[in-house]
Design an enzyme around this catalytic site. Structure first.
Site, PDB file in Angstrom:
ATOM      1  N   VAL A  99       0.910  -1.263  -0.043  1.00 10.00           N
ATOM      2  CA  VAL A  99       0.115  -0.114   0.031  1.00 10.00           C
ATOM      3  C   VAL A  99       0.886   1.299   0.031  1.00 10.00           C
ATOM      4  O   VAL A  99       0.397   2.377   0.259  1.00 10.00           O
ATOM      5  CB  VAL A  99      -0.727  -0.055   1.263  1.00 10.00           C
ATOM      6  CG1 VAL A  99      -1.896  -1.213   1.077  1.00 10.00           C
ATOM      7  CG2 VAL A  99      -0.185   0.022   2.571  1.00 10.00           C
TER       8      VAL A  99
ATOM      9  N   HIS B 165      -4.478  -4.425  -2.124  1.00 14.69           N
ATOM     10  CA  HIS B 165      -4.725  -4.057  -0.520  1.00 14.69           C
ATOM     11  C   HIS B 165      -4.959  -2.357  -0.606  1.00 14.69           C
ATOM     12  O   HIS B 165      -4.934  -1.956   0.678  1.00 14.69           O
ATOM     13  CB  HIS B 165      -3.583  -4.833   0.255  1.00 14.69           C
ATOM     14  CG  HIS B 165      -3.913  -6.003   0.239  1.00 14.69           C
ATOM     15  ND1 HIS B 165      -2.857  -6.786   0.917  1.00 14.69           N
ATOM     16  CD2 HIS B 165      -4.737  -7.045  -0.066  1.00 14.69           C
ATOM     17  CE1 HIS B 165      -3.033  -8.001   0.918  1.00 14.69           C
ATOM     18  NE2 HIS B 165      -3.995  -8.166   0.393  1.00 14.69           N
TER      19      HIS B 165
ATOM     20  N   CYS C  46     -20.720  13.066   6.137  1.00 18.64           N
ATOM     21  CA  CYS C  46     -21.622  12.607   6.967  1.00 18.64           C
ATOM     22  C   CYS C  46     -21.189  12.652   8.444  1.00 18.64           C
ATOM     23  O   CYS C  46     -21.720  12.387   9.524  1.00 18.64           O
ATOM     24  CB  CYS C  46     -21.996  10.965   6.837  1.00 18.64           C
ATOM     25  SG  CYS C  46     -20.637   9.987   7.136  1.00 18.64           S
TER      26      CYS C  46
ATOM     27  N   GLY D 256       9.054 -11.130  -2.590  1.00 15.23           N
ATOM     28  CA  GLY D 256       9.016 -10.654  -1.379  1.00 15.23           C
ATOM     29  C   GLY D 256       7.606 -10.609  -0.693  1.00 15.23           C
ATOM     30  O   GLY D 256       7.329  -9.817   0.109  1.00 15.23           O
TER      31      GLY D 256
ATOM     32  N   SER E 102       5.345 -13.533   1.998  1.00 17.11           N
ATOM     33  CA  SER E 102       5.259 -14.563   2.873  1.00 17.11           C
ATOM     34  C   SER E 102       4.302 -15.437   2.442  1.00 17.11           C
ATOM     35  O   SER E 102       4.426 -16.957   2.691  1.00 17.11           O
ATOM     36  CB  SER E 102       5.004 -14.213   4.147  1.00 17.11           C
ATOM     37  OG  SER E 102       3.859 -13.571   4.255  1.00 17.11           O
TER      38      SER E 102
HETATM   39  P1  OAD Z   1       5.200 -10.314   5.059  1.00 19.92           P
HETATM   40  O1  OAD Z   1       5.747  -9.360   6.119  1.00 19.92           O
HETATM   41  O2  OAD Z   1       4.276 -11.303   5.442  1.00 19.92           O
HETATM   42  O3  OAD Z   1       6.335 -11.101   4.279  1.00 19.92           O
HETATM   43  C1  OAD Z   1       7.531 -10.151   3.791  1.00 19.92           C
HETATM   44  C2  OAD Z   1       8.417 -11.291   2.988  1.00 19.92           C
HETATM   45  O4  OAD Z   1       9.514 -10.526   2.335  1.00 19.92           O
HETATM   46  C3  OAD Z   1       9.127 -12.512   3.713  1.00 19.92           C
HETATM   47  O5  OAD Z   1       8.760 -13.700   3.243  1.00 19.92           O
HETATM   48  C4  OAD Z   1      10.481 -12.018   3.970  1.00 19.92           C
HETATM   49  O6  OAD Z   1      11.495 -13.231   3.995  1.00 19.92           O
HETATM   50  C5  OAD Z   1      10.584 -11.326   2.460  1.00 19.92           C
HETATM   51  N1  OAD Z   1      11.621 -10.541   2.256  1.00 19.92           N
HETATM   52  C6  OAD Z   1      12.509  -9.783   3.149  1.00 19.92           C
HETATM   53  N2  OAD Z   1      13.446  -8.795   2.780  1.00 19.92           N
HETATM   54  C7  OAD Z   1      13.291  -8.973   1.378  1.00 19.92           C
HETATM   55  C8  OAD Z   1      13.912  -8.609   0.342  1.00 19.92           C
HETATM   56  N3  OAD Z   1      14.955  -7.780   0.499  1.00 19.92           N
HETATM   57  N4  OAD Z   1      13.642  -9.125  -0.948  1.00 19.92           N
HETATM   58  C9  OAD Z   1      12.696  -9.879  -1.238  1.00 19.92           C
HETATM   59  N5  OAD Z   1      12.132 -10.611  -0.014  1.00 19.92           N
HETATM   60  C10 OAD Z   1      12.184 -10.131   0.911  1.00 19.92           C
HETATM   61  O7  OAD Z   1       4.544  -9.446   3.798  1.00 19.92           O
HETATM   62  P2  OAD Z   1       3.562  -9.692   2.726  1.00 19.92           P
HETATM   63  O8  OAD Z   1       3.566 -11.196   2.280  1.00 19.92           O
HETATM   64  O9  OAD Z   1       3.345  -8.613   1.889  1.00 19.92           O
HETATM   65  O10 OAD Z   1      -2.208  -7.218   4.312  1.00 19.92           O
HETATM   66  O11 OAD Z   1       2.198  -9.775   3.647  1.00 19.92           O
HETATM   67  C11 OAD Z   1       0.967  -9.863   3.010  1.00 19.92           C
HETATM   68  C12 OAD Z   1      -0.092  -9.180   3.683  1.00 19.92           C
HETATM   69  O12 OAD Z   1      -0.065  -9.351   5.055  1.00 19.92           O
HETATM   70  C13 OAD Z   1       0.185  -7.576   3.439  1.00 19.92           C
HETATM   71  O13 OAD Z   1      -0.247  -6.880   2.312  1.00 19.92           O
HETATM   72  C14 OAD Z   1      -0.686  -7.073   4.427  1.00 19.92           C
HETATM   73  C15 OAD Z   1      -0.378  -7.973   5.723  1.00 19.92           C
HETATM   74  O14 OAD Z   1      -1.337  -8.270   6.714  1.00 19.92           O
HETATM   75  C16 OAD Z   1      -3.025  -6.311   4.505  1.00 19.92           C
HETATM   76  O15 OAD Z   1      -2.811  -5.459   5.446  1.00 19.92           O
HETATM   77  C17 OAD Z   1      -4.560  -6.775   4.169  1.00 19.92           C
END
Ligand code: OAD
Length: 245
Positions: A104, A120, A151, A188, A190
């Site tokens: 975001v 998101h 509102c 990047g 999880s």
């Molecule tokens: P996460 O915080 O769950 O995961 C981040 C991932 O990035 C992990 O697997 C790390 O190993 C990896 N990582 C860290 N540094 C990196 C780098 N330099 N290059 C590549 N990868 C790297 O974040 P998201 O998967 O984005 O949703 O989380 C998904 C959603 O959960 C988010 O959009 C948010 C959150 O709650 C909402 O808010 C609805």
């Protein structure tokens, strides 16, 4: 010469459509904390999952507004990194390229990506918690959260919270881009949050080669045809350099 797997390079060269899904990890090298990293400072005592819900906002709207205000401020001060810039170059280099993000933070757009499917929402937009009307601007001084001009309800960030539906147009565009690509890059993330976490599997079921770029293993790793265990800011520029050759 690239040190990327030759089979991956061949699949990329042959692909008519490449789709990329990014998560918080692509912005980590810009200094934006990921969701599942430990939070810092003031926010260390909170889990993001406990703040990003409608019930958290009902319970303590000021706390939730302030957490997002902190994130917005942090992101505004951050700069796109080589991973964001490489994805913007891929959009220019490949006729069929779709970028889907769970982020975001707007850093893809600031790096030059023109079309970004934001699953998101965006920190830069706010809307009314009660009537849903978008608010083009809001006062920094005054009540926290600020009030809706229409509102009088409380304003909230226009991001998707746990338990909320994703924007339907973005989700169906993402689904189609997963189904119609020959290479799907999963960068990047999880892979823990649905429905975005299902997009890589959907791409693979439709015949795409699945590429994971992440320094750490994830539940998606077992599905991947190619795994690049490297930060996005190191791996993605190699892909673009190869495609520019
Ligand atoms: P996460 O915080 O769950 O995961 C981040 C991932 O990035 C992990 O697997 C790390 O190993 C990896 N990582 C860290 N540094 C990196 C780098 N330099 N290059 C590549 N990868 C790297 O974040 P998201 O998967 O984005 O949703 O989380 C998904 C959603 O959960 C988010 O959009 C948010 C959150 O709650 C909402 O808010 C609805």
């Amino acid at each position: 010469m690239s040190d990327l797997p030759p089979d991956l390079l061949a699949r990329l060269r042959a692909a008519r459509q490449v789709t990329a899904l990014t998560g918080a990890g692509v912005s980590a090298e810009s200094g934006v904390p990921t969701f599942r990293d430990a939070q810092t400072g003031l926010w260390a005592q909170y889990q993001p999952e406990d703040l990003a819900t409608t019930s958290a906002f009902r319970r303590d709207p000021e706390l939730v507004w302030n957490w997002y205000a902190w994130r917005r401020d942090l992101v505004r001060r951050a700069e796109p990194n080589p991973g964001h810039r490489a994805l913007a170059q891929l959009e220019k280099a490949l006729p069929g390229f779709t970028l889907i993000t769970q982020n975001v933070d707007g850093l893809h757009q600031r790096a030059g990506s023109r079309t970004v499917i934001e699953l998101h929402g965006s920190l830069e937009r706010v809307k009314c918690f009660d009537c849903g009307a978008p608010a083009p601007a809001w006062p920094e001084a005054g009540p926290v959260p600020p009030r809706c001009g229409r509102c009088g309800g409380r304003l909230r960030p226009d991001v998707v919270w746990f338990g909320e539906a994703l924007p339907p147009a973005a989700l169906s565009a993402a689904w189609a881009a997963a189904q119609h690509c020959q290479v799907f890059l999963c960068i990047g993330t999880s892979g823990l949050v649905e429905p975005a976490a299902s997009l890589p599997g959907e791409a693979r079921r439709h015949g795409a080669a699945l590429v994971e770029i992440n320094p750490q293993p994830t539940p998606l790793s077992a599905l991947a045809d190619f795994v690049l265990r490297a930060p996005a800011g190191a791996a993605l520029p190699k892909l673009t350099a190869f495609l520019a050759e």
